[in-house]
Each structure stands twice: as structure tokens, then as C-alpha cells.
Design a protein around this motif. Structure first.
Motif, PDB file in Angstrom:
ATOM      1  N   ASP A 255       0.617  -1.277  -0.075  1.00 25.67           N
ATOM      2  CA  ASP A 255      -0.056   0.129  -0.110  1.00 25.67           C
ATOM      3  C   ASP A 255       0.958   1.366   0.038  1.00 25.67           C
ATOM      4  N   SER A 256       2.192   1.161   0.615  1.00 26.93           N
ATOM      5  CA  SER A 256       2.904   2.275   0.535  1.00 26.93           C
ATOM      6  C   SER A 256       3.481   2.600  -0.857  1.00 26.93           C
ATOM      7  N   LEU A 257       3.448   1.623  -1.787  1.00 27.20           N
ATOM      8  CA  LEU A 257       3.845   2.215  -3.106  1.00 27.20           C
ATOM      9  C   LEU A 257       2.992   3.332  -3.865  1.00 27.20           C
TER      10      LEU A 257
ATOM     11  N   ARG B 270       3.426   1.934  -8.897  1.00 24.33           N
ATOM     12  CA  ARG B 270       2.947   0.482  -9.457  1.00 24.33           C
ATOM     13  C   ARG B 270       2.779   0.566 -10.726  1.00 24.33           C
ATOM     14  N   ARG B 271       2.419   1.470 -11.494  1.00 21.87           N
ATOM     15  CA  ARG B 271       2.164   1.528 -12.972  1.00 21.87           C
ATOM     16  C   ARG B 271       3.771   1.220 -13.479  1.00 21.87           C
ATOM     17  N   GLN B 272       4.855   1.681 -13.025  1.00 26.06           N
ATOM     18  CA  GLN B 272       6.114   1.309 -13.713  1.00 26.06           C
ATOM     19  C   GLN B 272       6.172   0.004 -13.273  1.00 26.06           C
ATOM     20  N   LYS B 273       6.167  -0.532 -12.116  1.00 26.65           N
ATOM     21  CA  LYS B 273       6.430  -2.051 -11.949  1.00 26.65           C
ATOM     22  C   LYS B 273       5.444  -2.870 -12.677  1.00 26.65           C
ATOM     23  N   SER B 274       4.180  -2.735 -12.686  1.00 28.94           N
ATOM     24  CA  SER B 274       3.241  -3.356 -13.500  1.00 28.94           C
ATOM     25  C   SER B 274       3.565  -3.414 -14.904  1.00 28.94           C
ATOM     26  N   LYS B 275       3.844  -2.291 -15.609  1.00 27.83           N
ATOM     27  CA  LYS B 275       4.476  -2.238 -16.814  1.00 27.83           C
ATOM     28  C   LYS B 275       5.490  -3.390 -17.201  1.00 27.83           C
TER      29      LYS B 275
ATOM     30  N   PHE C  41      -7.344 -12.079 -13.279  1.00 26.82           N
ATOM     31  CA  PHE C  41      -7.954 -11.150 -12.093  1.00 26.82           C
ATOM     32  C   PHE C  41      -7.893  -9.706 -12.820  1.00 26.82           C
ATOM     33  N   VAL C  42      -9.004  -9.208 -11.963  1.00 31.70           N
ATOM     34  CA  VAL C  42      -9.049  -7.844 -12.253  1.00 31.70           C
ATOM     35  C   VAL C  42      -8.655  -7.139 -11.116  1.00 31.70           C
ATOM     36  N   SER C  43      -7.518  -6.267 -11.165  1.00 30.30           N
ATOM     37  CA  SER C  43      -6.791  -5.626 -10.137  1.00 30.30           C
ATOM     38  C   SER C  43      -7.711  -4.747  -9.300  1.00 30.30           C
ATOM     39  N   PHE C  44      -7.402  -4.645  -7.937  1.00 34.09           N
ATOM     40  CA  PHE C  44      -7.991  -3.639  -7.009  1.00 34.09           C
ATOM     41  C   PHE C  44      -7.139  -3.318  -5.985  1.00 34.09           C
ATOM     42  N   ARG C  45      -7.482  -2.231  -5.184  1.00 32.23           N
ATOM     43  CA  ARG C  45      -6.697  -1.601  -4.079  1.00 32.23           C
ATOM     44  C   ARG C  45      -5.203  -1.577  -4.669  1.00 32.23           C
ATOM     45  N   SER C  46      -4.120  -2.053  -4.148  1.00 27.24           N
ATOM     46  CA  SER C  46      -2.682  -1.708  -4.690  1.00 27.24           C
ATOM     47  C   SER C  46      -2.160  -3.045  -5.123  1.00 27.24           C
ATOM     48  N   GLU C  47      -2.974  -3.884  -5.747  1.00 31.84           N
ATOM     49  CA  GLU C  47      -2.369  -4.987  -6.696  1.00 31.84           C
ATOM     50  C   GLU C  47      -1.696  -4.619  -7.765  1.00 31.84           C
ATOM     51  N   VAL C  48      -0.902  -5.624  -8.316  1.00 29.81           N
ATOM     52  CA  VAL C  48      -0.407  -5.411  -9.775  1.00 29.81           C
ATOM     53  C   VAL C  48      -1.464  -4.975 -10.635  1.00 29.81           C
ATOM     54  N   LEU C  49      -1.441  -3.985 -11.494  1.00 24.32           N
ATOM     55  CA  LEU C  49      -2.477  -3.441 -12.260  1.00 24.32           C
ATOM     56  C   LEU C  49      -2.727  -4.356 -13.546  1.00 24.32           C
ATOM     57  N   THR C  50      -3.824  -4.527 -13.569  1.00 25.41           N
ATOM     58  CA  THR C  50      -3.982  -5.647 -14.704  1.00 25.41           C
ATOM     59  C   THR C  50      -4.795  -5.025 -15.897  1.00 25.41           C
TER      60      THR C  50
ATOM     61  N   THR D 275       7.413 -10.809 -11.321  1.00 22.79           N
ATOM     62  CA  THR D 275       7.457  -9.519 -10.418  1.00 22.79           C
ATOM     63  C   THR D 275       8.321  -8.752 -11.494  1.00 22.79           C
ATOM     64  N   GLU D 276       8.271  -7.497 -11.185  1.00 25.16           N
ATOM     65  CA  GLU D 276       9.079  -6.659 -11.990  1.00 25.16           C
ATOM     66  C   GLU D 276      10.488  -6.816 -12.179  1.00 25.16           C
ATOM     67  N   GLU D 277      11.105  -7.613 -11.422  1.00 18.34           N
ATOM     68  CA  GLU D 277      12.344  -8.217 -11.495  1.00 18.34           C
ATOM     69  C   GLU D 277      12.915  -9.250 -12.317  1.00 18.34           C
ATOM     70  N   GLU D 278      11.966 -10.239 -12.216  1.00 16.16           N
ATOM     71  CA  GLU D 278      12.204 -11.744 -12.622  1.00 16.16           C
ATOM     72  C   GLU D 278      10.906 -12.380 -12.841  1.00 16.16           C
ATOM     73  N   ILE D 279      11.315 -13.500 -13.466  1.00 21.91           N
ATOM     74  CA  ILE D 279      10.221 -14.864 -13.595  1.00 21.91           C
ATOM     75  C   ILE D 279      10.910 -15.937 -12.880  1.00 21.91           C
ATOM     76  N   ILE D 280       9.945 -16.238 -11.727  1.00 23.82           N
ATOM     77  CA  ILE D 280      10.210 -17.092 -10.703  1.00 23.82           C
ATOM     78  C   ILE D 280       9.441 -18.783 -11.180  1.00 23.82           C
TER      79      ILE D 280
END
Length: 208
Positions: free
Chosen positions: A21-23, A28-33, A54-63, A189-194
Motif C-alpha cells: 500500500d505504501s507504493l 505501481r504503474r512502472q512496476k506493473s508495466k 484477475f481484475v486488479s483492485f487496491r494496490s495489486e499489480v495493475l491488470t 515480479t517487476e524483476e524476474e520470472i520465478i
């Protein structure tokens, strides 16, 4: 549910939600991109013609952008509808993000009643799921309702499950109850595929 495990989950959930939530919206837009770019590079995504998203809400990854782009690629997109009475999710196809969705349960965008097009659980080739906290072996906790765990457990044939999360949502270990919790196969994640299956194979002993 084991009381100690439930308490551990609640504490971890509160911690990670506070961090997420602190993001800022820009963050969030940059990381979601970046997450979208990695998702679209995934062979499982490219091969899938039918997606459960899923359709995002709150502070989730924007979909929203992911859904719009997937629709433009002529992929069949199904999104969840929450049935609070039964505590379960069903799937409905959407063809237009702007006209098919409206705020539903908990304010999450869901298909409007006159736009519901049921999709059977066996139809999607790939499931893309949200969550609050994950570890690299694919253990996951959500918001505490168990909706996605029940959905994944109900699949007649297990399909690949990809979770979208910010890097701050990845922790060393997520409390796990085999009778209740369903792991995911891949985390982006915005950094990698696990590759969670590979992580599980490389972690010995790895016990659910």
C-alpha cells in the motif's frame, strides 16, 4: 485451520499489505508495466488462447493494461465473479473492458449482470492469479477468504498458474497448510520470472 498457522498468515498478510500500500500509483504503474512485459514473454502465455485473469483492485499489480492487450491479441479472457454465499469464484468471459465491467463484490470490477458469459473451469489454458505474499517455492497467501485456493482445487485438470506480484511481496517462507492452500507454478515480479517448480525441485526436503 491451525491457529498458529492462521496467526502467522495474518501477521505476514498485514506486513506485506502495508508495504504494498505504501507504493505510489506511479511506482505501481512502472512496476506493473515491467511485469506485463515479462508475462507476455512467457511461452505459456504466448501458447494460451484462453486466459483466466484477475481484475486488479487496491494496490495489486495493475491488470487493466494486461487485459486490454490480451484482448487485442484475440485471446479469450475470463475474469472472476465472487459468490459470497458459496465462498467461491466462477468465471465469465469479457470482450470489452469498458462496457462489460462494473464495481462488484468489495468494489472489485466484475462483469455486469447482463454481460455474464459463463466459462467452465476446464476451458482456460492458463490461470493468472493475485495474492498478498509468496515464497519462491510457490506457496501463496491471499486475503484470507480462500477463494482462489478453492478455485484452483476445483480444476478438473490442473493448468499452469501464474501469479503476478511486486518484488516486495516475495518472502523467504509463506506458512502453508496442504489441506487448504494451493501453490502457484510461476511468479512474475517487476524483476524476474520465478519458476516455482524448479525452486521446489532444488529445495530438499521441500514439504507442504
Amino acid at each position: 485451520m491451525n491457529k498458529d498457522c492462521a496467526a502467522e498468515k495474518k501477521a505476514l498478510r498485514n506486513k506485506i499489505l502495508s508495504l504494498r500500500d505504501s507504493l505510489s500509483l506511479d511506482e505501481r504503474r512502472q512496476k506493473s508495466k515491467a511485469i506485463q512485459s515479462l508475462l507476455f514473454s512467457l511461452p505459456e502465455f504466448a501458447a494460451a488462447q484462453r486466459l483466466a485473469l484477475f481484475v486488479s483492485f487496491r494496490s495489486e499489480v495493475l491488470t487493466e493494461s494486461i487485459i486490454r492487450a490480451a484482448l487485442s491479441l484475440s485471446k479469450v479472457i475470463a475474469v472472476p465473479i465472487t459468490d459470497l454465499a458459496r465462498k467461491q469464484l466462477s468465471l465469465s468471459r469479457i470482450t470489452d473492458y469498458d462496457t462489460d465491467l462494473a464495481p462488484g463484490t468489495w468494489g472489485i470490477p466484475e462483469p455486469k449482470p447482463d454481460r455474464i458469459r459463463p466459462v467452465a473451469l476446464h476451458e482456460p489454458d492458463l490461470f493468472i492469479a493475485p495474492g498478498v505474499a509468496f515464497d519462491r517455492q510457490g506457496r501463496r497467501i491471499g486475503y484470507g477468504g480462500g477463494f482462489y485456493d478453492r478455485l484452483l482445487r476445483a480444476l478438473p485438470v490442473r493448468k499452469p498458474v501464474v501469479a503476478l506480484a511486486f518484488a516486495l511481496q516475495i518472502v523467504d517462507r509463506v506458512p502453508f497448510e496442504p489441506s487448504l492452500d494451493e501453490p502457484v507454478d510461476i511468479i512474475i515480479t517487476e524483476e524476474e520470472i520465478i519458476d516455482c517448480k524448479e525452486e521446489r525441485d532444488n529445495s530438499w526436503p521441500w514439504l507442504f
